[in-house]
Design a protein around this motif. Structure first.
Motif, short mmCIF file in Angstrom:
data_model
loop_
_atom_site.label_atom_id
_atom_site.label_comp_id
_atom_site.label_asym_id
_atom_site.label_seq_id
_atom_site.Cartn_x
_atom_site.Cartn_y
_atom_site.Cartn_z
N PHE A 122 0.83 -1.20 0.00
CA PHE A 122 0.00 0.00 0.00
C PHE A 122 0.87 1.26 0.00
N ARG A 123 1.99 1.20 0.74
CA ARG A 123 2.85 2.38 0.77
C ARG A 123 3.35 2.70 -0.64
N ILE A 124 3.77 1.65 -1.37
CA ILE A 124 4.28 1.89 -2.72
C ILE A 124 3.15 2.35 -3.64
N LEU A 125 1.99 1.67 -3.53
CA LEU A 125 0.86 2.05 -4.39
C LEU A 125 0.49 3.50 -4.18
N VAL A 126 0.43 3.90 -2.91
CA VAL A 126 0.03 5.27 -2.60
C VAL A 126 1.10 6.24 -3.10
N ALA A 127 2.38 5.87 -2.93
CA ALA A 127 3.46 6.74 -3.39
C ALA A 127 3.36 6.94 -4.90
N GLN A 128 3.05 5.85 -5.61
CA GLN A 128 2.96 5.97 -7.06
C GLN A 128 1.74 6.76 -7.49
N ARG A 129 0.75 6.79 -6.61
CA ARG A 129 -0.47 7.49 -6.98
C ARG A 129 -0.53 8.89 -6.39
N THR A 130 0.61 9.34 -5.83
CA THR A 130 0.61 10.66 -5.20
C THR A 130 0.06 11.71 -6.14
N ARG A 131 0.49 11.64 -7.41
CA ARG A 131 0.04 12.62 -8.39
C ARG A 131 -1.46 12.52 -8.63
N GLU A 132 -1.91 11.28 -8.74
CA GLU A 132 -3.34 11.05 -8.97
C GLU A 132 -4.16 11.60 -7.79
N LEU A 133 -3.67 11.29 -6.58
CA LEU A 133 -4.40 11.75 -5.40
C LEU A 133 -4.34 13.28 -5.30
N ALA A 134 -3.17 13.83 -5.67
CA ALA A 134 -3.03 15.29 -5.62
C ALA A 134 -3.98 15.95 -6.61
N LEU A 135 -4.13 15.30 -7.77
CA LEU A 135 -5.05 15.84 -8.77
C LEU A 135 -6.47 15.89 -8.20
N LEU A 136 -6.84 14.79 -7.52
CA LEU A 136 -8.15 14.76 -6.86
C LEU A 136 -8.29 15.93 -5.90
N ARG A 137 -7.19 16.17 -5.14
CA ARG A 137 -7.23 17.26 -4.16
C ARG A 137 -7.40 18.61 -4.85
N THR A 138 -6.65 18.84 -5.95
CA THR A 138 -6.72 20.16 -6.59
C THR A 138 -8.09 20.40 -7.21
N VAL A 139 -8.77 19.33 -7.65
CA VAL A 139 -10.09 19.57 -8.23
C VAL A 139 -11.17 19.55 -7.16
N GLY A 140 -10.77 19.50 -5.87
CA GLY A 140 -11.75 19.75 -4.83
C GLY A 140 -12.03 18.64 -3.84
N ALA A 141 -11.34 17.49 -3.96
CA ALA A 141 -11.55 16.45 -2.96
C ALA A 141 -10.91 16.87 -1.65
N THR A 142 -11.62 16.67 -0.54
CA THR A 142 -11.02 17.03 0.74
C THR A 142 -10.04 15.93 1.15
N ARG A 143 -9.20 16.29 2.12
CA ARG A 143 -8.24 15.33 2.64
C ARG A 143 -8.97 14.08 3.15
N ARG A 144 -10.09 14.32 3.84
CA ARG A 144 -10.88 13.20 4.38
C ARG A 144 -11.38 12.29 3.27
N GLN A 145 -11.82 12.91 2.19
CA GLN A 145 -12.36 12.10 1.08
C GLN A 145 -11.29 11.21 0.48
N VAL A 146 -10.10 11.79 0.31
CA VAL A 146 -9.01 11.01 -0.26
C VAL A 146 -8.65 9.86 0.67
N LEU A 147 -8.57 10.18 1.96
CA LEU A 147 -8.23 9.17 2.97
C LEU A 147 -9.27 8.05 2.95
N ARG A 148 -10.54 8.47 2.92
CA ARG A 148 -11.62 7.48 2.91
C ARG A 148 -11.54 6.62 1.67
N GLY A 149 -11.17 7.24 0.53
CA GLY A 149 -11.08 6.48 -0.71
C GLY A 149 -10.05 5.37 -0.60
N VAL A 150 -8.86 5.71 -0.10
CA VAL A 150 -7.80 4.70 0.02
C VAL A 150 -8.21 3.62 1.00
N LEU A 151 -8.83 4.03 2.11
CA LEU A 151 -9.23 3.04 3.11
C LEU A 151 -10.32 2.12 2.56
#
Lengths: 711, 256
Positions: A257-286
């Motif tokens: 999971f650590r590697i997967l998340v690291a590789q998806r940092t950009r993808e997750l960041a993109l979600l954040r910039t278009v308006g996903a909250t930190r909680r939403q991103v966290l919930r998504g991964v969980l």
């Protein structure tokens, strides 16, 4: 957010499938343990219940001794009793090929249940023992009574299915007339009764001897189940072994999971910039990890059920497949908690990255962070405190009873935890050191080995976590092998006696070997020396130049009147003991191998994720002249280095922990099984290389044009 | 110590002999009706000891041409010749060995391995080939490129311009017959870009190398001895001794 989670699951399906496989294997073993023990329980419960089938009333013997024959006869004679089956189980000695009583061999003689078709003049032998001993109906089986005064040959009237209690010893079923001859003290422990049609049960009860406890058939079934020992003896050690796999799995999953998340940092960041909250991103991964954990756990239960069936058929036990709700619940709880717990930290880390920074970064797997100060302090503390407790336990052991071993186990656990915490600091230098040696030995592939070493240590935390999974497995195996070898040495001492000799003359009787027998043996020309061992055993050496088998035959001939004396070569006895020990050892090793397999998947997973994120880099290397073969070798060396570090550190840690454990038990003598440790280390390293094959293949196919693609 | 032109094979005694050329080189991407003709029977030669730029609009096939000539990609038909060697007849391993022994590369970005320091990156082609390092030549190259004080640095500790200098040094280290440069200044500011172009020119004029460079920047192209224009997978013209204006003019004619 749900659609994003589903999209994420689809996009990373392959990696998640590998992670799920780890959950399946680790949960599968735990589920298999629970299902197997439940199924064995259920099997023996059915068997016991069947024992009470057709029983109308059962008379139990009082606590102070069996019902004597006179009373058994009286019970059978009561008006209204159609049939009576006195029940008793007698332990007998078996007899060796010389016709002598084997003081280490046992057989069970069981009085047949009500309505069983048993001949009066013979016994039924269980099929498994019949196969093993090469006996069939019409043969005889020689046994001796518990007081070892005579050998009796019992005719085998037929074969029977072994009961779930049968174990490896022969199980003989016979009518009461046969069993009562061997019962000592004489009598039945229970008498099962079938009543005449229409007989008044109360009237029969009243006519039974006063003071005896009487049960109905249904009560008897329950009473038998209550008396039977459940499979706790099997369940607890199996679950403990399973825990090793679960811990290894947790490391592998967390790392993935650590590697997967690291590789998806950009993808997750993109979600954040278009308006996903930190909680939403966290919930998504969980949510993703919950899905993997749930699916893996349920598949694990299915795999566990299959495994239990297969294991049951190997055990040859009567087993009724039982998957309880508790088993399913535990498996799912363990699997989901493990997966979600492992994903939690990486997910939090992912959401902490500032969206813009993450968008600009090109993930290449490099992360030079090793360990913070707190981590180092904690690790060193664990190592030191654990080590102290370990040594204290080892020192206390010889004086302070069992407390020493408890201290050692606790100390070893803390010490190992410290080692794991220090991993990111400790593993990379070790990888570099072994890598330097490998590069020197590699000759023409030197530069490939150097590249591999640099790759392996580019992310200290990742290499530490990947190695940790294998390290746990190797440490457990090495520790176990060392303890076994030490025990084996100690068993040798016990079996051989204190005096080294060619043969042991043992008695199965309570009395010591008579002096005249000892003298008779001493006077044999084939015999060199005879020594009385403290254990009531004669240690005998053949005279110089006499063939061992001749000398043994001479002793057997000289003790012809003494069936209670067995004459065995020490080598034979030792071989028998070691065979038993080896069987148990192999079962445990097979279970521990599961942890190694999980660690293997972990390495393969890490490598394939690394190849994925290093595509451009590998393309560049290919453009600059790295051949396909060199690419595969590079990945192979990278994996072998991780395997080798786990092998070296694990063997050392395992041997150290085993030393402390052995030192804390007075009877044991510490022996290092160098050969076996070398094999387990080689296996760990080979597993690493094996894990690199698929990722190496993929890397080798990387087109050099990839390196030129600008973005 | 002065650099000898004989340091490079294939140059410069026969200045006009082609170091690398394409003969009827065709490359299809995809297949069937959707196939895209990236290169359509291209015939072009690049002289040894010269600095040639390849230009053209996006999708003109300029990168594909270089990839096929450099043995990085395989052509669908036609021949790609390096000296007398037909690249299209070689298998993957032979192509790999050819790249590391006879060619040098400078890419737009991601030229260096992040795990290796500058010196190790420069020496990488030799190390991969298991060849001995000629320390005099290494010192020479490092000196020309002015990276002597950066040899122990990791790529992440170097500026973009410094990274490209290291990449050029690496391209020079095995004395290649041809250096292929794919947008080598694409990621650089104009000053760093100018420096890299100057170094490439130096390696041709003074070290006797052969450089084939893909670029979309008319100023960069004007550093070359000759510009080859590509459009729609065809050679659409060429300019000898180009100036930026001549190149822009040529491009405009391609577009019109």
């Amino acid at each position: 957010m749900r659609s994003i989670v589903l999209a994420g699951l689809r996009a990373h399906l392959l990696r998640l499938v590998l992670t799920g496989l780890v959950v399946v294997l680790s949960v599968g073993f735990t589920a298999a343990t629970l299902i197997l023990t439940d199924s064995l329980d259920e099997g023996s419960r059915r068997e016991l219940a069947a024992d009470a089938d057709g029983v109308d009333l059962a008379v139990l013997a009082p606590e102070d001794g069996p019902l004597p024959q006179a009373e058994v006869a009286a019970i059978a004679d009561v008006d209204g009793v159609a049939a009576a089956a006195p029940r008793r189980e007698v332990e007998l000695y078996t007899v060796d090929d010389d016709g002598r009583i084997d003081p280490f061999g046992y057989a069970r003689l069981v009085a047949a249940p009500l309505g069983a078709d048993v001949p009066d003049d013979g016994v039924l032998l269980d099929r498994r023992s019949a196969d093993r001993l090469g006996l069939a109906a019409g043969d005889e089986i020689a046994v001796a009574t518990a007081d070892a005064d005579e050998v009796v040959a019992l005719p085998i009237a037929g074969l029977a299915e072994p009961s779930s209690d049968a174990g490896d010893d022969p199980e003989l079923t016979a009518g009461w007339a046969v069993v009562r001859e061997f019962a000592d003290p004489a009598g039945a422990t229970r008498v099962d009764l079938r009543l005449d049609d229409g007989a008044d049960a109360d009237a029969v009860r009243a006519a039974l001897p006063a003071g005896a406890e009487v049960l109905t058939g249904a009560q008897l079934g329950q009473w038998l189940i209550d008396q039977s020992s459940r499979q706790e003896a099997l369940r607890i050690p199996l679950l403990m072994l399973g825990a090793v796999s679960l811990i290894v799995a947790a490391f592998v999953i967390a790392n993935t999971f650590r590697i997967l998340v690291a590789q998806r940092t950009r993808e997750l960041a993109l979600l954040r910039t278009v308006g996903a909250t930190r909680r939403q991103v966290l919930r998504g991964v969980l949510a993703e990890s919950v899905a993997v954990g749930l699916a893996g756990s349920l598949a694990g239960v299915a795999v566990g059920a299959l495994t239990a069936l297969v294991a049951g058929s190997f055990l040859g036990a009567a087993l009724v497949l039982t998957v309880t709700a508790t088993t399913v619940a535990w498996s799912v709880v363990i699997g989901v908690l493990m997966t979600v717990g492992s994903a939690l930290l990486p997910a939090r880390a992912a959401t902490r990255v500032a969206p813009l920074a993450a968008l600009q970064a090109v993930p290449d797997g490099a992360d030079s962070r090793t360990a913070g100060r707190a981590r180092i302090v904690l690790g060193v503390l664990g190592l030191a405190a654990g080590g102290l407790v370990l040594v204290a336990g080892a020192a206390a052991g010889t004086s302070g009873g069992g407390a020493g071993l408890v201290l050692v186990v606790f100390g070893a656990a803390v010490c190992f935890l410290g080692l794991l915490i220090l991993g990111p600091k400790v593993v990379p230098p070790l990888v570099r050191a072994i890598g330097a040696v490998a590069a020197r030995l590699a000759g023409g592939s030197r530069s490939t080995a150097e590249l591999a070493t640099a790759n392996a240590v580019r992310n200290p935390r990742r290499v530490a976590a990947t190695t940790a999974a294998l390290l746990i497995g190797v440490t457990t195996v090495a520790g176990f092998l060392t303890v076994v070898e030490s025990s084996r040495q100690s068993v040798r001492v016990v079996v051989d006696g204190r005096v080294p000799a060619d043969f042991a003359v043992r008695t199965a009787a309570a009395e010591p070997i008579p002096g005249d027998v000892t003298r008779a043996i001493e006077e044999l020309p084939e015999i060199g020396s005879v020594v009385q061992d403290g254990n009531g055993l004669l240690a005998v050496n053949a005279a110089g130049g006499v063939d061992g088998e001749d000398a043994r035959a001479a002793i057997v001939a000289a003790t012809a009147d003494h069936p209670e004396l067995s004459v065995q070569s020490f080598a034979q006895r030792r071989a028998d003991f070691e065979q038993d020990l080896n069987e148990a050892v192999n079962v445990v090793l097979a279970i521990l191998a599961l942890a190694l397999v999980i660690a293997f998947i972990g390495i393969a997973n890490t490598l394939s994720l690394s190849v994925h994120e290093r595509t451009r880099e590998i393309g560049l290397l290919r453009a600059l002249g790295l051949t396909r073969r060199q690419t595969r070798v590079m990945l192979g060396v990278e994996a072998a280095l991780m395997g080798a570090v786990a092998a070296v550190v694990g063997s050392a840690a395992g041997a150290l922990f085993a030393w402390a454990a052995v030192a804390s038990v007075e009877e044991l003598e510490f022996v290092v099984p160098w050969g076996q440790l070398a094999i387990s280390a080689a296996v760990a390293t080979a597993l690493g290389v094996l894990a690199s094959i698929a990722p190496g293949q993929r890397a080798a196919r990387t087109s050099p044009v990839m390196a030129l693609a600008s973005e | 110590m002065s650099l000898q032109t004989s340091d490079f094979p294939g140059a410069p005694s026969a200045v006009l002999a082609p170091a690398v050329r394409a003969v009827g080189l065709t490359k299809l991407h995809g297949s069937g009706d959707t196939a895209v003709r990236a290169l359509d029977a291209v015939d072009v030669a690049f002289a040894a000891g010269r600095f040639t730029a390849i230009m053209g609009p996006s999708g003109s096939g300029k990168s594909t041409l270089v990839h096929c000539l450099a043995g990085l990609d395989t052509a669908t038909s036609g021949r790609a010749l390096l000296g007398d060697t037909d690249l299209t007849a070689l298998n993957d391993t032979e192509l790999t060995l050819l790249r590391r022994e006879r060619l040098g590369f400078v890419f737009q970005a991601f030229n260096l391995l992040p795990t290796l320091d500058a010196e190790a990156n420069v020496l990488l082609p030799l190390k991969l080939a298991g060849r001995r390092v000629d320390r005099d030549w290494f010192a020479e190259v490092v000196d020309v490129l002015g990276i002597g004080d950066r040899l122990r640095h990791r790529p992440s500790e170097l500026s973009g311009g410094q990274q490209q200098r290291v990449a050029v040094a690496r391209a020079l280290i095995n004395r290649p017959e041809v250096i292929f440069a794919d947008e080598p200044t694409g990621n650089l500011d104009s000053r760093s870009g100018g420096e890299v172009l100057a170094i490439l020119r130096t390696s041709v004029r003074e070290l006797g190398g052969t450089v084939v460079m893909v670029t979309h920047d008319p100023v960069a192209a004007s550093s070359a001895d000759r510009v080859v224009m590509l459009a729609d997978g065809h050679v659409a013209g060429e300019i000898a001794d180009p100036t930026p204006d001549a190149v822009i003019d040529g491009l405009r004619r391609l577009g019109g």
